[in-house]
Design a protein around this motif. Structure first.
Motif, PDB file in Angstrom:
ATOM      1  N   ALA A 190       0.834  -1.209   0.000  1.00  0.00           N
ATOM      2  CA  ALA A 190       0.000   0.000   0.000  1.00  0.00           C
ATOM      3  C   ALA A 190       0.859   1.245   0.000  1.00  0.00           C
ATOM      4  N   ALA A 191       1.987   1.223   0.687  1.00  0.00           N
ATOM      5  CA  ALA A 191       2.856   2.388   0.746  1.00  0.00           C
ATOM      6  C   ALA A 191       3.475   2.705  -0.600  1.00  0.00           C
ATOM      7  N   ASP A 192       3.572   1.714  -1.478  1.00  0.00           N
ATOM      8  CA  ASP A 192       4.161   1.945  -2.803  1.00  0.00           C
ATOM      9  C   ASP A 192       3.246   2.735  -3.708  1.00  0.00           C
ATOM     10  N   HIS A 193       1.971   2.813  -3.389  1.00  0.00           N
ATOM     11  CA  HIS A 193       0.998   3.485  -4.244  1.00  0.00           C
ATOM     12  C   HIS A 193       0.240   4.522  -3.434  1.00  0.00           C
ATOM     13  N   PRO A 194       0.766   5.713  -3.312  1.00  0.00           N
ATOM     14  CA  PRO A 194       0.078   6.766  -2.532  1.00  0.00           C
ATOM     15  C   PRO A 194      -1.212   7.156  -3.199  1.00  0.00           C
ATOM     16  N   ASN A 195      -2.022   7.916  -2.478  1.00  0.00           N
ATOM     17  CA  ASN A 195      -3.394   8.215  -2.916  1.00  0.00           C
ATOM     18  C   ASN A 195      -3.425   8.987  -4.214  1.00  0.00           C
ATOM     19  N   GLU A 196      -2.432   9.899  -4.431  1.00  0.00           N
ATOM     20  CA  GLU A 196      -2.520  10.730  -5.621  1.00  0.00           C
ATOM     21  C   GLU A 196      -2.305   9.938  -6.896  1.00  0.00           C
ATOM     22  N   GLN A 197      -1.853   8.693  -6.821  1.00  0.00           N
ATOM     23  CA  GLN A 197      -1.683   7.896  -8.024  1.00  0.00           C
ATOM     24  C   GLN A 197      -3.011   7.595  -8.684  1.00  0.00           C
ATOM     25  N   PHE A 198      -4.054   7.546  -7.934  1.00  0.00           N
ATOM     26  CA  PHE A 198      -5.323   7.057  -8.444  1.00  0.00           C
ATOM     27  C   PHE A 198      -6.287   8.186  -8.798  1.00  0.00           C
ATOM     28  N   ASP A 199      -5.763   9.386  -8.958  1.00  0.00           N
ATOM     29  CA  ASP A 199      -6.580  10.479  -9.435  1.00  0.00           C
ATOM     30  C   ASP A 199      -6.619  10.492 -10.956  1.00  0.00           C
ATOM     31  N   VAL A 200      -6.574   9.292 -11.547  1.00  0.00           N
ATOM     32  CA  VAL A 200      -6.628   9.114 -12.998  1.00  0.00           C
ATOM     33  C   VAL A 200      -7.705   8.088 -13.296  1.00  0.00           C
ATOM     34  N   ASP A 201      -8.110   8.051 -14.551  1.00  0.00           N
ATOM     35  CA  ASP A 201      -9.161   7.115 -14.961  1.00  0.00           C
ATOM     36  C   ASP A 201      -8.628   5.817 -15.554  1.00  0.00           C
ATOM     37  N   GLN A 202      -7.307   5.705 -15.727  1.00  0.00           N
ATOM     38  CA  GLN A 202      -6.748   4.451 -16.261  1.00  0.00           C
ATOM     39  C   GLN A 202      -5.278   4.336 -15.895  1.00  0.00           C
ATOM     40  N   VAL A 203      -4.784   3.096 -15.865  1.00  0.00           N
ATOM     41  CA  VAL A 203      -3.370   2.806 -15.681  1.00  0.00           C
ATOM     42  C   VAL A 203      -2.975   1.743 -16.709  1.00  0.00           C
ATOM     43  N   VAL A 204      -1.708   1.715 -17.058  1.00  0.00           N
ATOM     44  CA  VAL A 204      -1.169   0.737 -18.013  1.00  0.00           C
ATOM     45  C   VAL A 204      -0.193  -0.166 -17.265  1.00  0.00           C
ATOM     46  N   VAL A 205      -0.436  -1.454 -17.319  1.00  0.00           N
ATOM     47  CA  VAL A 205       0.418  -2.436 -16.640  1.00  0.00           C
ATOM     48  C   VAL A 205       0.989  -3.392 -17.679  1.00  0.00           C
ATOM     49  N   MET A 211      -4.374  -3.945  -9.757  1.00  0.00           N
ATOM     50  CA  MET A 211      -3.644  -4.281 -10.969  1.00  0.00           C
ATOM     51  C   MET A 211      -2.184  -3.852 -10.869  1.00  0.00           C
ATOM     52  N   LEU A 212      -1.929  -2.679 -10.235  1.00  0.00           N
ATOM     53  CA  LEU A 212      -0.545  -2.261 -10.057  1.00  0.00           C
ATOM     54  C   LEU A 212       0.219  -3.200  -9.125  1.00  0.00           C
ATOM     55  N   ARG A 213      -0.445  -3.658  -8.086  1.00  0.00           N
ATOM     56  CA  ARG A 213       0.191  -4.624  -7.173  1.00  0.00           C
ATOM     57  C   ARG A 213       0.524  -5.925  -7.908  1.00  0.00           C
ATOM     58  N   LEU A 214      -0.404  -6.384  -8.769  1.00  0.00           N
ATOM     59  CA  LEU A 214      -0.114  -7.590  -9.558  1.00  0.00           C
ATOM     60  C   LEU A 214       1.115  -7.387 -10.441  1.00  0.00           C
ATOM     61  N   GLN A 215       1.233  -6.204 -11.043  1.00  0.00           N
ATOM     62  CA  GLN A 215       2.393  -5.917 -11.885  1.00  0.00           C
ATOM     63  C   GLN A 215       3.689  -5.987 -11.079  1.00  0.00           C
ATOM     64  N   ASP A 216       3.680  -5.393  -9.855  1.00  0.00           N
ATOM     65  CA  ASP A 216       4.876  -5.428  -9.017  1.00  0.00           C
ATOM     66  C   ASP A 216       5.248  -6.866  -8.648  1.00  0.00           C
ATOM     67  N   MET A 217       4.239  -7.671  -8.304  1.00  0.00           N
ATOM     68  CA  MET A 217       4.518  -9.075  -7.955  1.00  0.00           C
ATOM     69  C   MET A 217       5.102  -9.832  -9.143  1.00  0.00           C
ATOM     70  N   ALA A 218       4.546  -9.579 -10.349  1.00  0.00           N
ATOM     71  CA  ALA A 218       5.057 -10.270 -11.531  1.00  0.00           C
ATOM     72  C   ALA A 218       6.502  -9.887 -11.809  1.00  0.00           C
ATOM     73  N   LEU A 219       6.849  -8.588 -11.623  1.00  0.00           N
ATOM     74  CA  LEU A 219       8.225  -8.150 -11.836  1.00  0.00           C
ATOM     75  C   LEU A 219       9.169  -8.797 -10.828  1.00  0.00           C
ATOM     76  N   GLU A 220       8.737  -8.866  -9.555  1.00  0.00           N
ATOM     77  CA  GLU A 220       9.568  -9.503  -8.530  1.00  0.00           C
ATOM     78  C   GLU A 220       9.764 -10.984  -8.818  1.00  0.00           C
ATOM     79  N   ARG A 221       8.676 -11.615  -9.247  1.00  0.00           N
ATOM     80  CA  ARG A 221       8.755 -13.045  -9.569  1.00  0.00           C
ATOM     81  C   ARG A 221       9.693 -13.281 -10.759  1.00  0.00           C
ATOM     82  N   SER A 222       9.617 -12.411 -11.768  1.00  0.00           N
ATOM     83  CA  SER A 222      10.490 -12.539 -12.932  1.00  0.00           C
ATOM     84  C   SER A 222      11.948 -12.370 -12.543  1.00  0.00           C
TER      85      SER A 222
END
Length: 335
Positions: A8-23, A115-126
């Motif tokens: 949760a600390a990796d994604h502060p609140n201001e990150q989600f003031d958007v309507d989409q993210v790309v993972v 979805m961002l957390r899933l991306q971080d986990m996939a990168l760590e796993r890779s």
């Protein structure tokens, strides 16, 4: 948990003031927006009976369907990792509109966080996978080098053994050639001996009734009997057989050079001896009831026999022809 707090600390609140993210997951790039969220959201399913007025939300099963649809699970993320990211994103954020009843569901902002957390986990796993892959490659290379070294050592040992055997050889090249020549000559002589033996057997089968043996004193002196039981048997033998030993071979079915009392009487019956007691004849020839070849020839032979063993052997060689001739004579006399 501590891990979820860290995520949760990796994604502060201001990150989600958007309507989409790309993972990104490997070579695949996924754009997460409200349209995709609502397509997998339970509020748009008319079969569930959920009110459309309620704000859209997504539960764990729907997130599993979403990641399966985009081939993220299980290629890049495992189910336990997905559940961990879901729990970390489904918390009471200051910007979250979820109430206490939505603790097991994600709204749109929480979905983006998920979805961002899933991306971080996939990168760590890779990253861990690449390290394990490099370690495995190092092990394979070491094993290949070890196999090459072992093959080289074995080849060296074999070469040394060949050289040692060459030095230890007892014969020179010329001696080996002589040995090979002698072996070929021995095989040729053996084949010649077989050919001569076959020719001798063939000649023995073609020998006529007048057969000659080695010169010297006769082994058995022949005589013609004029009266008595033995004279009757001898007369019948002379009518059917050219030589006395042919009569013995005719009666000796098992070829052991001995006639039992039953074989002797049966043989006399076959050649047509009648009008006398066959048992008395067998007792006269051999009192013990076992007639051997010497006793038979001494009693019934009407000609001299110089070599008993050779005579019996030749008679056995011609037994098939002799039996056919005797049977023809017996049939002619009976007719």
């Amino acid at each position: 948990s501590d891990d979820e707090d860290g995520l949760a600390a990796d994604h502060p609140n201001e990150q989600f003031d958007v309507d989409q993210v790309v993972v990104k997951f490997g070579q695949a790039t996924i754009t997460c927006n409200r349209e995709m969220f609502e397509r997998f959201c339970r509020s748009n399913d008319v079969n569930t009976g959920v009110s459309a007025a309620r704000s859209a939300s997504m539960d764990l099963n729907e997130t599993i369907k979403l990641v399966r649809y985009h081939n993220i699970l299980p290629q890049y993320i495992s189910k336990p990792e997905l559940a961990k990211a879901f729990r970390a994103a489904n918390r009471d954020h200051e910007w979250s509109r979820s109430n206490d009843s939505d603790l097991h569901e994600l709204d749109f902002r929480e979905f983006l966080d998920f979805m961002l957390r899933l991306q971080d986990m996939a990168l760590e796993r890779s990253k861990h996978f690449d390290e394990a892959h490099r370690y495995a490659a190092i092990i394979i290379q070491k094993r290949a080098r070890m196999n090459q070294a072992q093959a080289k050592v074995k080849k060296m040992i074999n070469d040394q053994e060949v050289e040692r055997l060459k030095l230890k050889r007892e014969f020179s090249d010329e001696d080996q050639k002589r040995v090979i020549k002698l072996q070929s000559l021995a095989r040729a002589r053996k084949e010649q001996a077989k050919i001569h033996q076959k020719a001798a057997w063939k000649q023995a089968t073609k020998t006529g009734p007048e057969r000659r043996y080695f010169k010297g004193k006769p082994a058995i002196k022949g005589r013609v009997r004029s009266e008595g039981l033995l004279a009757v048997v001898q007369k019948r033998l002379m009518e059917l057989f050219d030589l006395c030993q042919d009569g013995f071979v005719f009666m000796d079915n098992d070829g052991n050079d001995k006639l039992t009392k039953i074989e002797f009487c049966r043989g006399l019956g076959k050649i047509g001896v009648k009008g006398i007691s066959l048992e008395k004849v067998s007792v006269i020839v051999a009192a013990d009831g076992l007639v051997d070849v010497i006793e038979f020839l001494r009693t019934f032979s009407w000609h001299d026999i110089r070599g008993v063993d050779a005579a019996i052997t030749e008679s056995k060689l011609q037994r098939s022809n002799m039996v056919s001739k005797v049977q023809e004579k017996i049939q002619s006399t009976q007719a």
